[in-house]
Write an enzyme that holds these catalytic residues in place. Structure first.
Site, PDB file in Angstrom:
ATOM      1  N   CYS A   1       0.904  -1.278  -0.075  1.00  0.00           N
ATOM      2  CA  CYS A   1       0.040   0.044   0.007  1.00  0.00           C
ATOM      3  C   CYS A   1       0.798   1.241  -0.047  1.00  0.00           C
ATOM      4  CB  CYS A   1      -1.098   0.007   1.172  1.00  0.00           C
ATOM      5  SG  CYS A   1      -2.556   1.119   0.847  1.00  0.00           S
TER       6      CYS A   1
ATOM      7  N   HIS B   1      -4.536  -4.875  -0.098  1.00  0.00           N
ATOM      8  CA  HIS B   1      -4.436  -5.370   1.201  1.00  0.00           C
ATOM      9  C   HIS B   1      -4.625  -6.911   1.217  1.00  0.00           C
ATOM     10  CE1 HIS B   1      -3.094  -1.820   3.483  1.00  0.00           C
ATOM     11  NE2 HIS B   1      -3.938  -1.221   2.681  1.00  0.00           N
TER      12      HIS B   1
ATOM     13  N   GLU C   1      -3.140  -8.997   3.177  1.00  0.00           N
ATOM     14  CA  GLU C   1      -3.136  -9.565   4.622  1.00  0.00           C
ATOM     15  C   GLU C   1      -4.213  -9.078   5.546  1.00  0.00           C
ATOM     16  OE1 GLU C   1      -2.086  -5.096   4.833  1.00  0.00           O
ATOM     17  OE2 GLU C   1      -1.688  -6.663   3.224  1.00  0.00           O
TER      18      GLU C   1
END
Length: 312
Positions: free
Chosen positions: A142, A235, A237
């Site tokens: 990001c 994202h 994660e």
């Protein structure tokens, strides 16, 4: 093989309960192998949540991983206790004479600021330059990815009129890439940002190759062969309810925010969100670690040579 974490790190118990293989320092010392050394430069305010998310992904790989937690020396965390920071984190100055197989640079909630206005920008530029001699492969996530692509290529970020927020389909642009091994033709990735990278800017740089992209929210994953790096602007994660937490926070503040797209069943925030990205998240980070393992020198003093040189 598991990921090596301090037994007192909050992520240790969380991941153990989830069935992720983790081991303590004492257990790792009894194994006569060289672990993969990966550092996490954690720029997020909720450090415990972020370190657990990334440890979950890299800990799913069969290789033994030694995770080092890093923080900027020039920034004081307001959302994580000093005790936690002091117990588990080091600064770049503490490790700059060491070598690492991998480094992850996380996002940060400062994306609308000019890069040069960030208090730790000078330190971060030194770290990014240091990766070229002391890190075999770097993964910018990001804002961290936007910072890297700006620093190395001067590719600018652009402010969005409205926040890109939700789960967006991404097209697989290079199925032959080792980083996309096993990927479907499309995958869904959580997105939460006020800025974007433009594909036409990326196309000006032959060393950059877009691997995943969306017609709605632009490039997602870019490979930078010249700097042994990957940049992801979204994202993978994120936990199941990370977007929900961001949405609920903004609603409670009265901040303007849309319901995250393609996230809640029937677009209804009263229903539990569905995780549709978990498998591809694990696959991407497993592919990254596998590619590092295949190309990194066994003698860590040799880290800093290029992938092409190592493959001969």
């Amino acid at each position: 093989m598991p990921i090596k974490l301090p037994s007192t790190l909050p992520a240790f118990d969380v991941l153990t309960d989830e069935g992720v293989m983790v081991m303590s320092d004492d257990q790792a010392a009894r194994q006569n192998i060289r672990p993969m050394r990966i550092a996490l430069l954690n720029l997020m305010p909720k450090k415990i949540e972020t370190e657990t998310q990334f440890a979950r992904l890299i800990g799913a790989h069969p290789l033994q991983i030694e995770l080092t937690l890093l923080r900027p020396a020039e920034h004081v965390s307001k959302n994580t206790s000093e005790a936690h920071i002091g117990a588990f984190y080091q600064t770049w100055d503490d490790v700059k004479d060491q070598k690492f197989d991998g480094l992850i640079i996380t996002g940060a909630p400062i994306e609308q600021m000019p890069f040069e206005d960030v208090t730790y920008w000078d330190e971060l530029t030194q770290i990014m330059d240091w990766t070229q001699t002391n890190v075999h492969s770097t993964f910018g996530v990001c804002w961290g990815g936007m910072a890297m692509i700006y620093h190395f290529h001067r590719v600018q970020k652009h402010l969005l009129a409205a926040k890109a927020f939700g789960c967006f389909p991404q097209a697989n642009k290079h199925a032959s890439s080792p980083y996309l091994r096993g990927f479907s033709d499309t995958c869904v990735v959580p997105v939460s940002r006020w800025t974007e990278i433009m594909q036409e800017d990326v196309d000006q740089h032959p060393a950059l190759r877009t691997l995943l992209a969306s017609d709605e929210v632009g490039p997602c994953l870019i490979e930078d062969t010249a700097h042994r790096a990957l940049y992801i602007f979204n994202h993978f994660e994120y936990d199941d309810e990370t977007l929900k937490g961001e949405y609920d926070r903004d609603v409670a503040k009265g901040a303007p925010i849309n319901i995250p797209m393609n996230y809640y069943p029937e677009n209804d925030p009263s229903l539990a969100p569905e995780n549709r990205w978990r498998s591809h998240a694990h696959l991407l980070y497993a592919n990254w670690i596998s590619e590092m393992y295949l190309t990194t020198p066994f003698n860590m003093d040799e880290i800093g040579t290029t992938v092409e040189d190592l493959r001969g």
